[in-house]
Design a protein around this motif. Structure first.
Motif, PDB file in Angstrom:
ATOM      1  N   PRO A 169       0.827  -1.219   0.000  1.00 24.66           N
ATOM      2  CA  PRO A 169       0.000   0.000   0.000  1.00 24.66           C
ATOM      3  C   PRO A 169       0.858   1.264   0.000  1.00 24.66           C
ATOM      4  O   PRO A 169       1.992   1.260   0.474  1.00 24.66           O
ATOM      5  N   ARG A 170       0.298   2.316  -0.535  1.00 23.79           N
ATOM      6  CA  ARG A 170       0.922   3.638  -0.478  1.00 23.79           C
ATOM      7  C   ARG A 170       0.294   4.395   0.692  1.00 23.79           C
ATOM      8  O   ARG A 170      -0.868   4.213   1.014  1.00 23.79           O
ATOM      9  N   LYS A 187       4.571   1.649   1.760  1.00 18.56           N
ATOM     10  CA  LYS A 187       4.490   1.078   3.105  1.00 18.56           C
ATOM     11  C   LYS A 187       5.362  -0.177   3.187  1.00 18.56           C
ATOM     12  O   LYS A 187       5.237  -1.101   2.374  1.00 18.56           O
ATOM     13  N   LEU A 188       6.257  -0.217   4.144  1.00 19.70           N
ATOM     14  CA  LEU A 188       7.158  -1.347   4.309  1.00 19.70           C
ATOM     15  C   LEU A 188       6.467  -2.515   5.002  1.00 19.70           C
ATOM     16  O   LEU A 188       5.447  -2.351   5.670  1.00 19.70           O
ATOM     17  N   ILE A 189       7.063  -3.695   4.862  1.00 19.86           N
ATOM     18  CA  ILE A 189       6.674  -4.854   5.652  1.00 19.86           C
ATOM     19  C   ILE A 189       7.445  -4.758   6.964  1.00 19.86           C
ATOM     20  O   ILE A 189       8.663  -4.925   6.996  1.00 19.86           O
ATOM     21  N   LEU A 234      15.043  -2.637   0.102  1.00 21.64           N
ATOM     22  CA  LEU A 234      14.203  -3.176  -0.969  1.00 21.64           C
ATOM     23  C   LEU A 234      13.022  -2.259  -1.241  1.00 21.64           C
ATOM     24  O   LEU A 234      12.669  -1.996  -2.397  1.00 21.64           O
ATOM     25  N   GLY A 235      12.415  -1.761  -0.180  1.00 15.71           N
ATOM     26  CA  GLY A 235      11.291  -0.843  -0.347  1.00 15.71           C
ATOM     27  C   GLY A 235      11.694   0.435  -1.042  1.00 15.71           C
ATOM     28  O   GLY A 235      10.964   0.961  -1.900  1.00 15.71           O
ATOM     29  N   GLN A 236      12.868   0.954  -0.705  1.00 16.30           N
ATOM     30  CA  GLN A 236      13.346   2.179  -1.344  1.00 16.30           C
ATOM     31  C   GLN A 236      13.574   1.958  -2.837  1.00 16.30           C
ATOM     32  O   GLN A 236      13.281   2.835  -3.658  1.00 16.30           O
ATOM     33  N   ALA A 237      14.094   0.771  -3.190  1.00 14.48           N
ATOM     34  CA  ALA A 237      14.298   0.465  -4.608  1.00 14.48           C
ATOM     35  C   ALA A 237      12.969   0.390  -5.344  1.00 14.48           C
ATOM     36  O   ALA A 237      12.813   0.943  -6.444  1.00 14.48           O
ATOM     37  N   ALA A 238      11.980  -0.271  -4.740  1.00 13.45           N
ATOM     38  CA  ALA A 238      10.656  -0.370  -5.359  1.00 13.45           C
ATOM     39  C   ALA A 238       9.975   0.993  -5.411  1.00 13.45           C
ATOM     40  O   ALA A 238       9.287   1.320  -6.387  1.00 13.45           O
ATOM     41  N   SER A 239      10.173   1.793  -4.380  1.00 13.58           N
ATOM     42  CA  SER A 239       9.595   3.139  -4.346  1.00 13.58           C
ATOM     43  C   SER A 239      10.179   4.011  -5.450  1.00 13.58           C
ATOM     44  O   SER A 239       9.460   4.768  -6.109  1.00 13.58           O
ATOM     45  N   THR A 240      11.475   3.883  -5.673  1.00 16.27           N
ATOM     46  CA  THR A 240      12.118   4.639  -6.757  1.00 16.27           C
ATOM     47  C   THR A 240      11.532   4.239  -8.102  1.00 16.27           C
ATOM     48  O   THR A 240      11.207   5.096  -8.935  1.00 16.27           O
ATOM     49  N   ALA A 241      11.367   2.925  -8.316  1.00 15.33           N
ATOM     50  CA  ALA A 241      10.816   2.446  -9.588  1.00 15.33           C
ATOM     51  C   ALA A 241       9.380   2.913  -9.785  1.00 15.33           C
ATOM     52  O   ALA A 241       8.938   3.122 -10.929  1.00 15.33           O
ATOM     53  N   ALA A 242       8.655   3.100  -8.678  1.00 13.81           N
ATOM     54  CA  ALA A 242       7.257   3.517  -8.754  1.00 13.81           C
ATOM     55  C   ALA A 242       7.090   5.025  -8.858  1.00 13.81           C
ATOM     56  O   ALA A 242       5.963   5.525  -8.864  1.00 13.81           O
ATOM     57  N   ARG A 247      10.765   7.067  -1.297  1.00 16.93           N
ATOM     58  CA  ARG A 247      10.114   7.296  -0.004  1.00 16.93           C
ATOM     59  C   ARG A 247       9.429   6.018   0.485  1.00 16.93           C
ATOM     60  O   ARG A 247       8.709   5.362  -0.261  1.00 16.93           O
ATOM     61  N   VAL A 248       9.656   5.701   1.752  1.00 13.19           N
ATOM     62  CA  VAL A 248       9.045   4.540   2.384  1.00 13.19           C
ATOM     63  C   VAL A 248       8.595   4.923   3.786  1.00 13.19           C
ATOM     64  O   VAL A 248       9.070   5.915   4.361  1.00 13.19           O
ATOM     65  N   SER A 249       7.685   4.145   4.344  1.00  6.84           N
ATOM     66  CA  SER A 249       7.252   4.354   5.720  1.00  6.84           C
ATOM     67  C   SER A 249       7.061   2.996   6.388  1.00  6.84           C
ATOM     68  O   SER A 249       6.628   2.039   5.745  1.00  6.84           O
ATOM     69  N   PRO A 250       7.419   2.881   7.666  1.00  7.00           N
ATOM     70  CA  PRO A 250       7.357   1.587   8.348  1.00  7.00           C
ATOM     71  C   PRO A 250       5.931   1.174   8.681  1.00  7.00           C
ATOM     72  O   PRO A 250       5.007   1.986   8.712  1.00  7.00           O
ATOM     73  N   SER A 251       5.774  -0.112   8.947  1.00  4.50           N
ATOM     74  CA  SER A 251       4.518  -0.666   9.451  1.00  4.50           C
ATOM     75  C   SER A 251       4.773  -1.279  10.821  1.00  4.50           C
ATOM     76  O   SER A 251       5.895  -1.688  11.134  1.00  4.50           O
ATOM     77  N   THR A 252       3.750  -1.397  11.597  1.00  5.13           N
ATOM     78  CA  THR A 252       3.835  -2.187  12.824  1.00  5.13           C
ATOM     79  C   THR A 252       3.674  -3.660  12.464  1.00  5.13           C
ATOM     80  O   THR A 252       3.203  -4.006  11.372  1.00  5.13           O
ATOM     81  N   ASP A 253       4.039  -4.522  13.388  1.00 13.65           N
ATOM     82  CA  ASP A 253       3.839  -5.949  13.160  1.00 13.65           C
ATOM     83  C   ASP A 253       2.357  -6.250  12.931  1.00 13.65           C
ATOM     84  O   ASP A 253       2.005  -7.026  12.037  1.00 13.65           O
ATOM     85  N   ASP A 254       1.501  -5.627  13.725  1.00 11.01           N
ATOM     86  CA  ASP A 254       0.060  -5.889  13.586  1.00 11.01           C
ATOM     87  C   ASP A 254      -0.458  -5.446  12.228  1.00 11.01           C
ATOM     88  O   ASP A 254      -1.325  -6.114  11.636  1.00 11.01           O
TER      89      ASP A 254
END
Length: 303
Positions: A169-170, A187-189, A234-242, A247-254
């Motif tokens: 998700p963005r 959004k990161l895993i 990995l997220g930053q690489a995918a974010s760049t391609a998109a 830009r990325v942002s963390p997620s909680t475990d939940d």
């Protein structure tokens, strides 16, 4: 006679099939439909229509083969029972032949670790806790040249688990810490601090074949290429391609569990690093596929 291959139309199995056929090997591929049979036959393999739950068929095909490579799995709550029955059938078919049997495990069973090897103690997440007992049966089998391959995160050709990053998700940045307010980020895993130990699918296919040909009975090998980037990288690489400028942002475990389900989410939150040196030393394996970072940034997952 030929190599009996399960999972021949799946992500990993199709790569193994392609590499075996490129080497001029004879392959008998287990497939579940006439449509899939036509696909593998068109590539040059012999197709057998059936299912990995058909244990008499598995035993007979194993007995007629030069050896077995098993990569098929339902990937659900039936996996343990089905894999256990499959191993029983294949070992019965190969009993006393000293033919090779290459069985698929996974690096997740080792749990967290910054220098994982084949000798690391197991500490599996719930999703793979069933593997250990079956793998011990495989490795302890007598009269069969058994090998266990434990792949990391497999990638390549825009397929597999890395799509959980690409399709994440963005979210909208609300502070100036990661970008201007109102800008979107990926959004990161989890926090993104965890490492994933990775392998290109073509390199992994070559490892299976080397293990089939050269590995000693009762041997285990991590199927990892030696590159263990963080999920944030990995997220930053995918974010760049998109087009999100990294830009990325963390997620909680939940949040990760809600998005991916808890069993799968727990596995992707593992922090794992591994070099995979044993396969290089023992089998002469030389993984040389593009890195997952490059694949996400400008390769098969980009665009």
């Amino acid at each position: 006679m030929s190599i009996f291959l399960t999972g021949a139309t799946g992500f990993v199995g199709s790569a193994i099939l392609r590499h075996l056929l490129d080497q001029g090997r004879e392959v008998t591929a287990l497939v579940r439909s006439g449509e899939k049979a036509a696909i593998v036959a068109g590539l040059g393999a012999k197709a057998v229509v059936g299912d990995i739950t058909d244990t008499p068929l598995l035993e007979e095909q194993a007995r007629q083969s030069d050896g077995v490579i098993h990569v098929a799995s339902p990937g659900d709550e039936t996996s343990a029972a089905i894999d256990d029955a499959l191993v029983t059938a294949v070992l019965a078919g190969l009993e006393g032949s000293d033919k090779p049997y290459v069985h698929t495990g996974g690096v997740w069973v080792l749990g967290n670790g910054s220098d994982l090897t084949e000798r690391s103690p197991q500490n599996p997440p719930a999703i793979t806790a069933w593997r250990g007992a079956i793998e011990q049966r495989v490795l302890g089998a007598e009269g069969v040249k058994t090998t266990l391959i434990m792949p990391g995160i497999v990638y390549g050709y825009g397929q597999g688990i890395p799509n959980s990053i690409v399709q994440a998700p963005r979210t909208t940045v609300v502070s100036g810490e990661t970008g201007a307010a109102g800008e979107s980020s990926l959004k990161l895993i989890g926090s993104g601090e965890q490492h994933w130990t990775t392998v290109h699918v073509d390199d992994l296919a070559e490892l299976y074949i080397l293990a089939f040909d050269l590995a000693a009975a009762g041997s285990s090998y991590l199927g990892v290429g030696g590159d263990s980037p963080t999920v944030e990288e990995l997220g930053q690489a995918a974010s760049t391609a998109a087009g999100l400028d990294g830009r990325v942002s963390p997620s909680t475990d939940d949040e990760t569990y809600e998005l991916l389900g808890q069993p799968f989410g727990e596995a992707l939150l593992l922090d794992q690093q591994a070099a995979g040196s044993a396969a290089r030393i023992d089998l002469g394996w030389e993984p040389n596929g593009p890195s997952l970072l490059d694949e996400l940034r400008t390769g098969s997952y980009a665009g």
